[in-house]
Design an enzyme around this catalytic site. Structure first.
Site, PDB file in Angstrom:
ATOM      1  N   ASP A 100      45.226  34.774  40.421  1.00  0.00           N
ATOM      2  CA  ASP A 100      45.538  35.668  41.744  1.00  0.00           C
ATOM      3  C   ASP A 100      45.752  34.538  42.811  1.00  0.00           C
ATOM      4  O   ASP A 100      45.672  33.293  42.979  1.00  0.00           O
ATOM      5  CB  ASP A 100      44.318  36.409  42.155  1.00  0.00           C
ATOM      6  CG  ASP A 100      43.103  35.565  42.510  1.00  0.00           C
ATOM      7  OD1 ASP A 100      42.775  34.674  41.996  1.00  0.00           O
ATOM      8  OD2 ASP A 100      42.295  36.187  43.474  1.00  0.00           O
ATOM      9  N   GLU A 167      39.570  35.326  42.176  1.00  0.00           N
ATOM     10  CA  GLU A 167      39.147  34.310  42.954  1.00  0.00           C
ATOM     11  C   GLU A 167      39.261  34.542  44.640  1.00  0.00           C
ATOM     12  O   GLU A 167      38.389  34.194  45.208  1.00  0.00           O
ATOM     13  CB  GLU A 167      39.805  32.967  42.300  1.00  0.00           C
ATOM     14  CG  GLU A 167      38.937  31.813  42.800  1.00  0.00           C
ATOM     15  CD  GLU A 167      38.996  30.909  44.024  1.00  0.00           C
ATOM     16  OE1 GLU A 167      38.299  30.231  44.762  1.00  0.00           O
ATOM     17  OE2 GLU A 167      40.205  31.540  44.787  1.00  0.00           O
TER      18      GLU A 167
END
Ligand SMILES: [Zn+2]
Length: 482
Positions: A100, A167
């Site tokens: 991400d 994350e």
């Protein structure tokens, strides 16, 4: 045995393919913090699954359940657990990366489309969201697999991948998975070491290995008073104003010189020794590096060691923003009814988030009482992560050092990072093996900013570095056994 030249030759010959692969990855706007982008985060997971499967990996997308974001219940992106090889005579390396990215929009000041990897000829680098954080390294690992598979070269180690899609949004769900999967007989059990490529060189020319990270405690301090917006012409001078109280409190948290004013915060920070100072002095770093990375001459000190200690071994407190305050252009004579100040403290070893949160809460509460305001105050902690420190003399670091020497012809700096990657500590705690941070990008990569880039050489040499590291791990482990 070192990495075979047919593998590194393949890497040199397929640079264009490797860049194209990164282009595809950056092209998927996998922003985890925005619910509207969630389908793209899912798309990114599928893209990785497809790449890894094509290269012979066994891939499982682990459902991490749901989360509530902006009032909506939505599916969490899966953790990708993948393995390559299961030869009991070889060590198993666990590789972590995240797929991400931080939000990005052209309006934020990007010179190029953030989700289109764009080559900058003058600087020989690629711009794009995720180029360095963390799609460059993630795709680098895929390139490493590619180079082995397509030259018919057996990997010297078994690989397990643990790749997450949250994350940048607090790694929701991952800690629990790591603990579960570390149990006997489960996916992560039995790995020999962990490698994370998700940070940066200290400067723009010397590779580094990182053995420590600061932790973080994030705070939201809310002051509420009136039920609605008030007109300052009618109510100014007649009521307690939440914004005034909030500014008063936030001004008592830290000095302009960066000293934290919360009593007791420095209590558990170990005193610095002369030997430790020498470690910082030896690092390839100058005040120019920090000024260049910041885009202005604003270092807190002219002394390199002081600046490095401020980043690596001292806690810091930053004020981030105020929610609910008027922030548009022009004048608006409003008294906002409720405002939330956001700040965070970066923690260093021996400090714990629990200790820091208690100290901050007690201090802010006492300071608010001194204001004698009729408004109400609430302090909450949001994200947090403990600091992490590991032994830089472990063979895992030796392997990474030799790989760096082989690829860059330079001994790496050994650094502690000012940022926080809580997952490093999660792996350390759950698996009790060495975790090395082996960064690909440079200190001026501008991760999270509208300037994010990765240098072409860092991406391509970084791919070689990751591949070489695996071979050096195999060497170190066979030495260990003898
Ligand atoms: Zn990252």
């Amino acid at each position: 045995m070192s990495i075979p030249s047919k593998v590194t030759d393949y890497m040199s010959q397929h640079e264009t393919d490797f860049v194209r692969r990164l282009q595809e990855a950056v092209g998927i706007p996998s922003v985890s913090g925005d619910p509207a982008s969630r389908p793209h985060v899912m798309e990114m997971a599928e893209w990785i699954k497809n790449e890894l499967t094509t290269l012979g990996a066994t891939v499982t997308l682990k459902d991490l359940g749901k989360q509530t974001l902006e009032g909506k219940e939505i599916q969490l992106p899966p953790a990708i657990l993948a393995s390559v090889g299961s030869d009991a005579s070889k060590p198993t390396v666990l590789i972590y990366a995240h797929y991400d990215v931080q939000p990005a929009a052209k309006e934020d000041g990007w010179d190029t489309d953030p989700f289109k990897l764009t080559y900058d000829k003058d600087r020989d680098c690629y711009h794009g969201r995720g180029s360095t954080d963390d799609k460059g390294p993630l795709v680098g690992w895929i390139n490493v697999l590619d180079a082995h598979v397509n030259t018919g070269t057996k990997l010297p180690v078994n690989i397990k991948f643990c790749l997450e899609g949250m994350e940048e949004s607090g790694s929701v769900g991952l800690d629990k998975l790591i603990v579960e999967e570390s149990q006997p007989g489960k996916f992560l059990n039995g790995v020999a070491c962990v490698c994370i490529s998700d940070n940066y060189w200290l400067n723009t020319s010397t590779p580094c290995l990182t053995y420590g990270l600061r932790g973080i405690s994030c705070f939201e301090l809310t002051i509420s008073g009136p039920k609605w917006d008030l007109h300052s012409g009618v109510f100014g001078g007649t009521v307690y104003e939440p914004m005034t109280d909030l500014i008063a409190l936030m001004s008592k948290l830290v000095t302009s010189q960066g000293k934290i004013l919360v009593p007791g915060v420095y209590k558990s920070v170990p005193p610095v020794t002369e030997d430790e100072k020498k470690l910082y002095d030896a690092l390839h770093y100058s005040i120019d590096d920090i000024d260049t990375a910041a885009g202005a001459n604003i270092a807190l000190s002219d002394d390199k060691v002081t600046v490095l200690m401020g980043r690596m071994r001292e806690p810091s407190l930053s004020l981030h923003g105020i929610e609910g305050a008027f922030s548009g252009p022009g004048t608006k004579t409003v008294i906002p009814p409720s405002v939330t100040g956001k700040f965070s403290i970066r923690l260093v070893p021996n400090q714990t988030t629990k200790e820091i949160e208690e100290l901050v809460e007690a201090y802010v509460t006492a300071e608010f009482e001194k204001l004698n305001s009729k408004s109400t105050m609430k302090i909450e902690h949001s994200e947090s992560g403990e600091p992490w420190y590991t032994d830089p003399n472990h063979w895992n670091f030796k392997a990474a050092e030799r790989a760096t020497l082989a690829v860059y012809d330079k001994k790496p700096d050994y650094t502690r990072e000012g940022g926080s990657i809580p997952i490093a500590l999660s792996f350390s705690d759950a698996l009790h093996v060495s975790v090395v941070l082996l960064p690909m990008g440079r200190g001026d990569d501008g991760a999270h900013s509208e300037k994010e880039k990765i240098d072409r050489s860092n991406y391509l040499k970084g791919t070689q570095l990751l591949g070489t590291y695996l071979w050096e791990v195999a060497k170190e482990v066979s030495k260990d056994v003898k």
